[in-house]
Design a protein around this motif. Structure first.
Motif, mmCIF file in Angstrom:
data_model
loop_
_atom_site.group_PDB
_atom_site.id
_atom_site.type_symbol
_atom_site.label_atom_id
_atom_site.label_comp_id
_atom_site.label_asym_id
_atom_site.label_seq_id
_atom_site.Cartn_x
_atom_site.Cartn_y
_atom_site.Cartn_z
ATOM 1 N N CYS A 81 0.863 -1.184 0.000
ATOM 2 C CA CYS A 81 0.000 0.000 0.000
ATOM 3 C C CYS A 81 0.900 1.233 0.000
ATOM 4 C CB CYS A 81 -0.936 0.013 1.203
ATOM 5 S SG CYS A 81 -0.114 0.164 2.793
ATOM 6 N N HIS A 82 0.303 2.384 -0.226
ATOM 7 C CA HIS A 82 1.091 3.611 -0.163
ATOM 8 C C HIS A 82 1.258 4.064 1.287
ATOM 9 C CE1 HIS A 82 3.040 7.175 -1.548
ATOM 10 N NE2 HIS A 82 2.117 7.973 -1.047
ATOM 11 N N GLY A 83 0.202 3.936 2.050
ATOM 12 C CA GLY A 83 0.274 4.289 3.467
ATOM 13 C C GLY A 83 -0.554 5.488 3.853
ATOM 14 N N HIS A 84 -0.897 6.328 2.893
ATOM 15 C CA HIS A 84 -1.658 7.540 3.233
ATOM 16 C C HIS A 84 -3.023 7.218 3.814
ATOM 17 C CE1 HIS A 84 -3.101 6.605 -0.779
ATOM 18 N NE2 HIS A 84 -4.060 7.525 -0.667
ATOM 19 N N LEU A 85 -3.649 6.144 3.376
ATOM 20 C CA LEU A 85 -4.966 5.772 3.910
ATOM 21 C C LEU A 85 -4.879 5.221 5.329
ATOM 22 C CD1 LEU A 85 -6.521 4.149 0.714
ATOM 23 C CD2 LEU A 85 -6.850 6.478 1.581
ATOM 24 N N TYR A 86 -3.662 4.906 5.776
ATOM 25 C CA TYR A 86 -3.420 4.427 7.142
ATOM 26 C C TYR A 86 -2.712 5.480 8.004
ATOM 27 C CZ TYR A 86 -4.803 -0.041 5.234
ATOM 28 O OH TYR A 86 -5.513 -1.063 4.646
ATOM 29 N N HIS A 87 -2.574 6.687 7.476
ATOM 30 C CA HIS A 87 -2.032 7.831 8.236
ATOM 31 C C HIS A 87 -0.623 7.562 8.766
ATOM 32 C CE1 HIS A 87 -6.222 8.935 7.936
ATOM 33 N NE2 HIS A 87 -6.543 7.826 8.568
ATOM 34 N N VAL A 88 0.235 6.963 7.920
ATOM 35 C CA VAL A 88 1.564 6.533 8.378
ATOM 36 C C VAL A 88 2.510 7.677 8.721
ATOM 37 C CG1 VAL A 88 1.422 4.301 7.213
ATOM 38 C CG2 VAL A 88 2.450 6.265 6.013
ATOM 39 N N LYS A 89 2.180 8.885 8.335
ATOM 40 C CA LYS A 89 3.035 10.012 8.728
ATOM 41 C C LYS A 89 2.900 10.325 10.215
ATOM 42 C CE LYS A 89 3.684 12.448 4.389
ATOM 43 N NZ LYS A 89 3.557 13.727 3.679
ATOM 44 N N TYR A 90 1.827 9.829 10.829
ATOM 45 C CA TYR A 90 1.561 10.128 12.239
ATOM 46 C C TYR A 90 1.758 8.929 13.152
ATOM 47 C CZ TYR A 90 -0.452 13.937 9.655
ATOM 48 O OH TYR A 90 -0.623 14.971 8.777
ATOM 49 N N SER A 91 1.444 7.738 12.643
ATOM 50 C CA SER A 91 1.547 6.524 13.456
ATOM 51 C C SER A 91 1.492 5.313 12.526
ATOM 52 C CB SER A 91 0.382 6.451 14.445
ATOM 53 O OG SER A 91 0.317 5.184 15.052
ATOM 54 N N LEU A 92 2.136 4.243 12.933
ATOM 55 C CA LEU A 92 2.069 2.994 12.164
ATOM 56 C C LEU A 92 0.984 2.057 12.681
ATOM 57 C CD1 LEU A 92 5.880 2.259 11.732
ATOM 58 C CD2 LEU A 92 4.300 3.295 10.091
ATOM 59 N N GLN A 93 0.281 2.455 13.734
ATOM 60 C CA GLN A 93 -0.649 1.540 14.390
ATOM 61 C C GLN A 93 -1.786 1.066 13.481
ATOM 62 O OE1 GLN A 93 0.102 0.246 17.528
ATOM 63 N NE2 GLN A 93 -1.332 -1.219 16.665
ATOM 64 N N ASP A 94 -2.395 1.966 12.707
ATOM 65 C CA ASP A 94 -3.470 1.551 11.799
ATOM 66 C C ASP A 94 -2.949 0.567 10.757
ATOM 67 O OD1 ASP A 94 -5.275 3.182 13.126
ATOM 68 O OD2 ASP A 94 -5.224 4.775 11.624
ATOM 69 N N LEU A 95 -1.750 0.803 10.261
ATOM 70 C CA LEU A 95 -1.136 -0.090 9.276
ATOM 71 C C LEU A 95 -0.843 -1.459 9.889
ATOM 72 C CD1 LEU A 95 -0.034 -0.298 6.364
ATOM 73 C CD2 LEU A 95 2.154 0.511 7.267
ATOM 74 N N ILE A 96 -0.290 -1.457 11.076
ATOM 75 C CA ILE A 96 -0.006 -2.717 11.780
ATOM 76 C C ILE A 96 -1.301 -3.480 12.048
ATOM 77 C CG2 ILE A 96 0.854 -3.716 13.941
ATOM 78 C CD1 ILE A 96 2.873 -1.287 13.963
ATOM 79 N N ASN A 97 -2.340 -2.778 12.494
ATOM 80 C CA ASN A 97 -3.627 -3.429 12.739
ATOM 81 C C ASN A 97 -4.177 -4.074 11.469
ATOM 82 O OD1 ASN A 97 -3.536 -2.682 15.425
ATOM 83 N ND2 ASN A 97 -4.900 -0.933 15.167
ATOM 84 N N GLU A 98 -4.029 -3.395 10.331
ATOM 85 C CA GLU A 98 -4.479 -3.968 9.057
ATOM 86 C C GLU A 98 -3.655 -5.212 8.714
ATOM 87 O OE1 GLU A 98 -6.771 -4.466 5.621
ATOM 88 O OE2 GLU A 98 -7.121 -3.331 7.455
ATOM 89 N N GLY A 99 -2.362 -5.139 8.934
ATOM 90 C CA GLY A 99 -1.508 -6.293 8.682
ATOM 91 C C GLY A 99 -1.884 -7.496 9.528
ATOM 92 N N ILE A 100 -2.210 -7.232 10.786
ATOM 93 C CA ILE A 100 -2.648 -8.311 11.680
ATOM 94 C C ILE A 100 -3.967 -8.901 11.179
ATOM 95 C CG2 ILE A 100 -3.503 -8.815 14.005
ATOM 96 C CD1 ILE A 100 -1.416 -6.708 15.008
ATOM 97 N N SER A 101 -4.915 -8.038 10.822
ATOM 98 C CA SER A 101 -6.222 -8.532 10.379
ATOM 99 C C SER A 101 -6.119 -9.307 9.064
ATOM 100 C CB SER A 101 -7.236 -7.397 10.265
ATOM 101 O OG SER A 101 -6.970 -6.594 9.152
ATOM 102 N N GLN A 102 -5.182 -8.933 8.215
ATOM 103 C CA GLN A 102 -4.982 -9.631 6.935
ATOM 104 C C GLN A 102 -4.011 -10.813 7.062
ATOM 105 O OE1 GLN A 102 -6.555 -9.109 4.087
ATOM 106 N NE2 GLN A 102 -7.615 -7.229 4.613
ATOM 107 N N GLN A 103 -3.420 -10.978 8.247
ATOM 108 C CA GLN A 103 -2.476 -12.071 8.536
ATOM 109 C C GLN A 103 -1.301 -12.092 7.551
ATOM 110 O OE1 GLN A 103 -5.131 -15.489 8.629
ATOM 111 N NE2 GLN A 103 -5.470 -15.185 10.819
ATOM 112 N N VAL A 104 -0.690 -10.910 7.360
ATOM 113 C CA VAL A 104 0.451 -10.815 6.453
ATOM 114 C C VAL A 104 1.761 -10.965 7.211
ATOM 115 C CG1 VAL A 104 -0.818 -9.385 4.805
ATOM 116 C CG2 VAL A 104 0.600 -8.285 6.539
ATOM 117 N N ASP A 105 2.794 -11.303 6.464
ATOM 118 C CA ASP A 105 4.139 -11.422 7.015
ATOM 119 C C ASP A 105 4.943 -10.138 6.839
ATOM 120 O OD1 ASP A 105 4.010 -14.371 7.566
ATOM 121 O OD2 ASP A 105 3.687 -14.403 5.388
ATOM 122 N N ILE A 106 4.644 -9.423 5.745
ATOM 123 C CA ILE A 106 5.408 -8.233 5.359
ATOM 124 C C ILE A 106 4.426 -7.158 4.898
ATOM 125 C CG2 ILE A 106 7.151 -7.309 3.769
ATOM 126 C CD1 ILE A 106 8.116 -10.237 3.394
#
Length: 162
Positions: A81-106
């Motif tokens: 993903c690009h990251g803007h939809l997960y607000h990565v400039k402010y925190s990685l938590q939304d991105l990490i939560n999505e990764g957990i929910s999608q059960q990804v490795d990377i």
């Protein structure tokens, strides 16, 4: 079996830099671009390319390119993903939560123009920084991601000015 992928982001129409990195790192088995290409990379290449749209791509890149996608490489599940939809400039938590929910490795993402390689909650987070316009204090960069029977290896590389 060994596979070598390039991970890049935020090339912002600088396709000459994209090609320079491909030429330098060839042979490669695939290319992951984490958005903000701004214009399509027009060359027919002999390896798979996985692109996603960034916040600067919405009008310039076709509707067929998704904002995120999940691919499988050598048994590893990768969220791109690009990251803007997960607000990565402010925190990685939304991105990490999505990764957990999608059960990804990377997770491969961009948007910040700042390189980052870290592991959180068992997920490898890779941000190659910006290929074209790095944030002040950083270099133009990309990541070489290699998959082998020994696991995943990664290396942040800088595009050297000539």
């Amino acid at each position: 079996m060994k596979k070598k992928f390039l991970v890049m982001s935020d090339s912002h129409g600088q396709n000459d830099l994209v090609q320079e990195v491909i030429d330098k790192e060839s042979p490669i088995d695939g290319l992951i671009h984490c958005g903000d290409m701004e214009e399509a990379f027009g060359k027919d290449l002999s390896f798979p390319m996985y692109f996603v749209k960034g916040n600067c791509d919405s009008r310039r890149i076709g509707k067929k390119i998704p904002y995120e996608r999940i691919i499988d490489v050598c048994g590893y599940k990768i969220l791109i993903c690009h990251g803007h939809l997960y607000h990565v400039k402010y925190s990685l938590q939304d991105l990490i939560n999505e990764g957990i929910s999608q059960q990804v490795d990377i997770i491969c993402f961009g948007h910040t123009h700042i390189p980052l390689i870290t592991k959180k909650k068992g997920i490898l987070l890779l941000n190659p920084g910006s290929l074209a316009f790095p944030e002040r204090g950083y270099q133009n960069s990309y990541i070489v991601l290699t998959f082998s029977e020994n696991g995943i290896h990664y290396s942040l590389k800088e595009v050297m000015e000539y």
